[in-house]
Design a protein around this motif. Structure first.
Motif, short mmCIF file in Angstrom:
data_model
loop_
_atom_site.label_atom_id
_atom_site.label_comp_id
_atom_site.label_asym_id
_atom_site.label_seq_id
_atom_site.Cartn_x
_atom_site.Cartn_y
_atom_site.Cartn_z
N TRP A 114 27.40 14.93 66.96
CA TRP A 114 26.51 16.04 66.69
C TRP A 114 26.92 17.11 67.09
CZ3 TRP A 114 21.29 17.24 68.01
CH2 TRP A 114 21.15 17.73 68.70
N PHE A 115 27.98 17.51 67.61
CA PHE A 115 28.39 18.66 67.86
C PHE A 115 30.02 19.48 66.01
CE2 PHE A 115 32.09 22.12 69.50
CZ PHE A 115 31.41 21.97 70.82
N MET A 116 29.48 18.71 66.25
CA MET A 116 30.39 18.80 64.40
C MET A 116 28.85 18.90 62.98
SD MET A 116 33.77 17.94 62.06
CE MET A 116 34.84 19.19 63.01
N ALA A 117 28.30 18.09 63.80
CA ALA A 117 26.59 17.80 61.91
C ALA A 117 25.77 18.13 63.02
CB ALA A 117 26.60 16.79 61.82
N HIS A 118 25.18 18.57 64.40
CA HIS A 118 23.91 19.26 64.45
C HIS A 118 23.40 19.74 63.95
CE1 HIS A 118 26.24 22.64 66.25
NE2 HIS A 118 24.92 23.45 66.61
N ARG A 119 24.24 20.50 63.23
CA ARG A 119 22.81 21.43 62.45
C ARG A 119 22.21 20.74 61.44
NH1 ARG A 119 25.06 26.65 60.51
NH2 ARG A 119 23.04 26.26 58.85
N GLU A 120 22.67 19.77 60.59
CA GLU A 120 21.88 19.01 59.96
C GLU A 120 21.00 18.42 60.51
OE1 GLU A 120 20.60 16.53 56.46
OE2 GLU A 120 21.33 18.82 56.62
N ILE A 121 21.50 17.97 61.41
CA ILE A 121 20.49 16.28 62.50
C ILE A 121 19.39 17.44 63.29
CG2 ILE A 121 20.77 15.59 64.58
CD1 ILE A 121 23.17 14.75 64.29
N ILE A 122 19.60 18.58 63.50
CA ILE A 122 18.17 19.72 63.72
C ILE A 122 17.31 19.62 62.57
CG2 ILE A 122 17.55 21.47 64.84
CD1 ILE A 122 20.41 21.66 66.53
#
Length: 443
Positions: A83-91
């Protein structure tokens, strides 16, 4: 005993970020999950009570995929590393996200790399007094049971069309064992993102994954798609057995992306990700990425890895895995990083000290700095953060005689190749170009 789930009101103990998720259209809730888990190493069962944290968009923004992360406990705390490294894509893509306290250390405390107890019970004994973890030999089935709850719509009324298992570092070592030994029986998840694993897998019988020494290649016949993202730190022998011992060729359900110029952790891990809400002013983003020698209260004699490629390529891996599961279009393949043919293999470096081969990005094909997965041991965690060094002015002038315009033109062409190859997502293009323009020496 059936698996039970109920809400835990209040604010969960989980470092999701310093930004307001509600302002990004996401709600956050915590739940308690209780049941009886089996061990895959022996004929035994045990009762457990753990917690999960759910981050989800409104139903009309949900893309239909739930990402279920095996939280990382190497630092003595439940850490949402993917989440910390890829949250931008997740959101921005509208995933639901479920964080799982799968391991004993995260709940009860125990051995970890930093020697501090930041477990849930240590942080908030009253809130988490009902939790109980019987040991990591039961963590695989605990994770499966929570995955089934997600699939069956029992978590926060989510009704996903697919669910992806993700985990980083020690959690990736557990997921390696899960893919090889548990998934053929459990058949819960639709795909796996195994992020930054080392050469070994975690033991089925419990005990420290960080002490495992037997190479654990992915099985020949994964049941569902698997993408593994590997940094230089993970690949070559160091404090832990390097992934190169477990290398195997890609097949119709396996893709391994080895990324040159990357470290297991970097500036994004400690300075950027926590504040990166997708709307940071450019100058704030540039300042957060700027080379630093400060690491967790220690001043090092060198700067840690500040290359952005790890973050951006991981986001592309999330998108590629989801697309693979949804459409059947396989994720792209990449050549492995080049290694010397020695008893103790090392990376093959170009004239600028950058690794050859692997997933090519503009930061290594059009460089203004050397970034690496390796560094001196000057603190308990420094070996994970690699190193970096901006080229001197003469080197930059020699590489880009036309100055900033020359650099940006060549960087743009390399970036567009990486996007066309699907190792960077198109949605990141404008931000990456703005960063490149702003970080050229003398800009």
């Amino acid at each position: 005993m059936s698996t039970r789930i109920w809400p835990l009101p209040g604010n969960p103990n989980l470092l999701l970020g310093a930004y307001d998720l509600a302002a990004l259209g996401y709600g956050v809730e915590e739940f308690v999950v209780s049941g009886t888990a089996k061990s895959y190493a022996a004929d035994e069962t045990a009762d457990y009570t753990t917690r999960i944290v759910v981050c989800r968009p409104d139903d009309d923004a949900f893309n239909g995929t739930a990402i279920v992360e095996w939280l990382n406990v190497s630092g003595g705390i439940d850490a949402p590393a993917v989440w910390f490294m890829a949250h931008r894509e997740i959101i921005r893509a509208g995933y639901a996200y479920v964080a799982v306290s799968a391991q004993e250390v995260g709940i009860e405390g125990g051995d970890n790399l930093v020697g501090a107890d930041m477990s849930l019970k240590a942080q908030n004994s009253e809130r988490y007094s009902s939790l109980h973890h019987p040991g990591d030999q039961f963590s695989y089935d605990i994770y499966s049971q929570i995955g089934r709850l997600a699939r069956d719509g029992a978590i926060d009324s989510l009704k996903p069309k697919s669910i992806l298992a993700v985990g980083e570092s020690q959690s990736a070592m557990f997921l390696t064992t899960y893919v090889n030994d548990v998934d053929p029986d459990a058949a819960v998840f639709d795909g796996f993102l195994v992020h930054s694993r080392f050469g070994a897998g975690a033991p089925l019988a419990g005990g420290s994954a960080l002490e495992a020494i037997a190479p654990a290649p992915f099985r020949d016949d994964p049941r569902v798609p698997v993408i593994s993202v590997i940094t230089e730190t993970d690949l070559v022998d160091g404090h832990l057995l390097g992934y190169h011992h477990a290398r195997r060729p890609d097949n119709d359900r396996l893709r391994v992306w080895e990324i040159p110029g990357t470290a297991h952790a970097d500036n994004y891990t400690i300075r950027v990700g926590f504040i990166d809400n997708g709307a940071m002013p450019l100058e704030a983003l540039v300042a957060a990425y700027a080379p630093t020698n400060e690491l967790m209260g220690t001043s090092l004699s060198y700067t840690i890895n500040f290359g952005p490629q790890h973050h951006y390529v991981l986001q592309a891996a999330v998108a590629a895995l989801d697309n693979w599961v949804r459409t059947g279009e396989a994720a792209p393949t990449a050549e492995p990083l080049a290694l010397t043919d020695d008893d103790t293999p090392a990376l093959v470096l170009d004239e600028h000290g950058l690794a050859r081969g692997g997933v090519r990005t503009p930061w290594v094909d059009v460089p203004i700095a050397r970034t690496s997965g390796f560094a001196p041991d000057e603190s308990a965690m420094s070996f994970l953060f690699g190193s970096g060094e901006v080229f001197d002015a003469d080197t930059v002038r020699g590489l880009y005689p036309g100055g900033a315009a020359d650099y940006v033109d060549r960087f743009t062409a390399a970036l567009d190749r990486a996007i066309q190859d699907r190792f960077i997502v198109t949605a990141d293009r404008a931000e990456i170009l703005a960063l490149a323009e702003a970080t050229f020496p003398g800009s």
